[in-house]
Scaffold this active site. Sequence first.
Site, PDB file in Angstrom:
ATOM      1  N   ASN A  74       7.565  -9.423  16.294  1.00 51.61           N
ATOM      2  CA  ASN A  74       8.958  -9.307  15.904  1.00 51.61           C
ATOM      3  C   ASN A  74       9.795 -10.127  16.875  1.00 51.61           C
ATOM      4  O   ASN A  74       9.276 -10.722  17.818  1.00 51.61           O
ATOM      5  CB  ASN A  74       9.396  -7.843  15.878  1.00 51.61           C
ATOM      6  CG  ASN A  74      10.646  -7.636  15.046  1.00 51.61           C
ATOM      7  OD1 ASN A  74      10.830  -8.255  14.014  1.00 51.61           O
ATOM      8  ND2 ASN A  74      11.518  -6.756  15.502  1.00 51.61           N
ATOM      9  N   LYS A  75      11.080 -10.123  16.673  1.00 53.08           N
ATOM     10  CA  LYS A  75      11.971 -10.903  17.530  1.00 53.08           C
ATOM     11  C   LYS A  75      11.877 -10.442  18.978  1.00 53.08           C
ATOM     12  O   LYS A  75      11.601  -9.279  19.278  1.00 53.08           O
ATOM     13  CB  LYS A  75      13.416 -10.771  17.054  1.00 53.08           C
ATOM     14  CG  LYS A  75      13.644 -11.227  15.628  1.00 53.08           C
ATOM     15  CD  LYS A  75      13.371 -12.703  15.452  1.00 53.08           C
ATOM     16  CE  LYS A  75      13.696 -13.201  14.076  1.00 53.08           C
ATOM     17  NZ  LYS A  75      12.655 -13.087  13.105  1.00 53.08           N
ATOM     18  N   ASP A 106       7.560  -9.164  11.625  1.00 52.48           N
ATOM     19  CA  ASP A 106       7.192 -10.377  10.905  1.00 52.48           C
ATOM     20  C   ASP A 106       5.707 -10.363  10.569  1.00 52.48           C
ATOM     21  O   ASP A 106       5.297 -10.955   9.587  1.00 52.48           O
ATOM     22  CB  ASP A 106       7.551 -11.603  11.753  1.00 52.48           C
ATOM     23  CG  ASP A 106       9.059 -11.769  11.843  1.00 52.48           C
ATOM     24  OD1 ASP A 106       9.613 -12.442  10.962  1.00 52.48           O
ATOM     25  OD2 ASP A 106       9.674 -11.208  12.753  1.00 52.48           O
TER      26      ASP A 106
END
Length: 116
Positions: free
Chosen positions: A16-17, A6
């Site tokens: 990121n996740k 992201d």
Amino acid sequence: MLVGADSVFPDGSVVNKTGTRVLALAARSLGVPVYVVASRDKVRPSGAEVSDREAPDERSPADLVYDGDRDVSVHAPTFEVTPGELIDGIATEAGLLSGADVRAVAEEHAENAEWT
């Protein structure tokens, strides 16, 4: 291993996740290279404040994590930071970027941000 991002920080760390960091650690321990796919515009400008180098404080709703009868608190962050030293390269529309390349893109973005 291949993941998205992201955001990419000038030091090569990525947002990121949740779960990306543990996957990168597992890959590193097994000798598997870790690559991130992101567009160049996701690289943050150099000179960002230290507080800007954190994952967004976005959380999954508690009832999606635990729906039992007990009174418990739930911490379920959606994003986390994966350190740049766990990442072998960042693939962009301009090709594969090394750590030095990411820093150069971050500096370019900082210069562009100052343009009037």
